[in-house]
Design an enzyme around this catalytic site. Structure first.
Site, PDB file in Angstrom:
ATOM      1  N   THR A  15     -27.723 112.065  22.382  1.00 13.62           N
ATOM      2  CA  THR A  15     -28.575 111.175  21.606  1.00 13.62           C
ATOM      3  C   THR A  15     -28.334 111.195  20.068  1.00 13.62           C
ATOM      4  O   THR A  15     -27.229 111.173  19.553  1.00 13.62           O
ATOM      5  CB  THR A  15     -30.207 111.412  21.953  1.00 13.62           C
ATOM      6  OG1 THR A  15     -30.531 112.817  21.299  1.00 13.62           O
ATOM      7  CG2 THR A  15     -30.262 111.516  23.674  1.00 13.62           C
ATOM      8  N   ALA A  27     -30.014 116.518  23.395  1.00 17.43           N
ATOM      9  CA  ALA A  27     -30.984 115.686  22.711  1.00 17.43           C
ATOM     10  C   ALA A  27     -30.915 115.709  21.269  1.00 17.43           C
ATOM     11  O   ALA A  27     -29.986 116.689  20.549  1.00 17.43           O
ATOM     12  CB  ALA A  27     -32.242 115.845  23.406  1.00 17.43           C
ATOM     13  N   HIS A  28     -31.666 115.060  20.532  1.00 15.42           N
ATOM     14  CA  HIS A  28     -31.906 115.033  19.089  1.00 15.42           C
ATOM     15  C   HIS A  28     -31.687 116.412  18.314  1.00 15.42           C
ATOM     16  O   HIS A  28     -32.374 117.436  18.736  1.00 15.42           O
ATOM     17  CB  HIS A  28     -33.027 114.090  18.682  1.00 15.42           C
ATOM     18  CG  HIS A  28     -34.294 114.940  18.991  1.00 15.42           C
ATOM     19  ND1 HIS A  28     -34.873 115.726  17.962  1.00 15.42           N
ATOM     20  CD2 HIS A  28     -35.119 115.123  19.902  1.00 15.42           C
ATOM     21  CE1 HIS A  28     -35.994 116.406  18.655  1.00 15.42           C
ATOM     22  NE2 HIS A  28     -36.028 115.874  19.809  1.00 15.42           N
ATOM     23  N   ASP A  29     -31.246 116.354  17.242  1.00 14.13           N
ATOM     24  CA  ASP A  29     -31.015 117.409  16.426  1.00 14.13           C
ATOM     25  C   ASP A  29     -30.489 118.802  16.766  1.00 14.13           C
ATOM     26  O   ASP A  29     -30.838 119.989  16.217  1.00 14.13           O
ATOM     27  CB  ASP A  29     -32.590 117.643  15.762  1.00 14.13           C
ATOM     28  CG  ASP A  29     -33.176 116.814  15.072  1.00 14.13           C
ATOM     29  OD1 ASP A  29     -32.487 116.166  14.080  1.00 14.13           O
ATOM     30  OD2 ASP A  29     -34.265 116.123  15.640  1.00 14.13           O
ATOM     31  N   ASN A  64     -33.606 119.916  19.137  1.00 11.12           N
ATOM     32  CA  ASN A  64     -33.767 121.291  18.178  1.00 11.12           C
ATOM     33  C   ASN A  64     -33.216 122.538  18.935  1.00 11.12           C
ATOM     34  O   ASN A  64     -33.945 123.426  18.901  1.00 11.12           O
ATOM     35  CB  ASN A  64     -34.952 121.300  17.717  1.00 11.12           C
ATOM     36  CG  ASN A  64     -35.371 120.094  16.683  1.00 11.12           C
ATOM     37  OD1 ASN A  64     -34.651 120.258  15.639  1.00 11.12           O
ATOM     38  ND2 ASN A  64     -36.141 119.444  17.074  1.00 11.12           N
TER      39      ASN A  64
END
Ligand code: UDP
Length: 219
Positions: A122, A140-142, A160
């Site tokens: 993402t 996923a993000h970060d 994260n």
């Protein structure tokens, strides 16, 4: 005219899954499947699934304007060894990604990756060298992922999360999201067993299994 040669290094299970992706990627670039081979140090056969199989020495000797190889072997220590060998012989790292891979904003992927069908990266992601995302895996993000990290099929890596070099995440594992500035950390060389639900940090070199994931004790 001498043309470049492309290799899927590893003619076993994963290599045979990566080969059709490599063939399709080259087809989109207008490059013939005749310029695509398997390379394997141990294979006894000369053809597999319609492609030539070469030993590494034969690959180096074959006439080519340049050589590219994707390392289609799940074991990250072997990938690292072969990456060094290829670099010594000026074999260029090659990333192969399935046509239906989804990458959103600012997903940065290091060299020599394999992204299998239905993999998804993402937004705002950093991934190191020689990453493998097997079928149906997502990042996923970060998230920040190191070098030679391997995702088996169906890994769900939520936002994260920090994954250090050479970690192996087994089939269907779920990794809980971390917090901005305080990621959930999976340490260097850690192994997450299939189906594990990781809810807290995993130390370097540890193997964790189960839900919630706990250190694996041989019994
Ligand atoms: N292999 C190789 N050189 C090496 C180590 C492995 O050519 O230094 C080949 C090995 O002969 C085998 C493949 O890589 O064909 C690895 O297959 P395996 O089934 O162990 O892994 P997978 O395909 O499941 O990742």
């Amino acid at each position: 005219m001498t043309l470049p040669l492309f290799a899927v290094y590893g003619a076993s299970g994963y290599g045979r899954e990566v080969m059709p992706l490599a063939r399709e990627q080259l087809r989109h670039q207008g490059i013939s499947a005749e310029q695509l081979v398997f390379v394997d140090d141990h294979s006894e056969v000369q053809m597999m699934n319609g492609q030539r199989v070469l030993r590494y020495a034969e690959f180096l000797q074959a006439e080519a304007s340049a050589r590219h190889a994707v390392l289609a072997i799940a074991n990250s220590a072997i990938r690292e060894k072969l990456a060094a060998r290829c670099a010594e012989n000026r074999v260029l790292p090659w990333t192969v990604a399935a046509a239906n891979v989804v990458m959103l904003d600012d997903a940065v992927l290091g060299e020599g990756a394999v992204l299998s069908p239905f993999a998804m990266l993402t937004s705002n992601i950093r991934i190191g060298r020689y990453f493998h995302a097997n079928i149906y895996s997502y990042v996923a993000h970060d998230c920040v992922i190191g070098d030679f990290v391997t995702f088996a099929p169906g890994v769900k890596c939520n936002g994260n999360v920090l994954i250090e070099d050479h970690a192996y995440i087994g089939t269907g594992a779920v990794i809980k999201q971390g917090k901005p500035g305080h990621p959930l950390v999976i340490g260097r060389g850690a192994v997450v067993g299939m189906g594990a639900v990781v809810t807290r940090d995993v130390p370097a070199g540890a193997t964790v299994v189960g839900n919630p994931a706990k250190p694996f004790i041989k019994g």
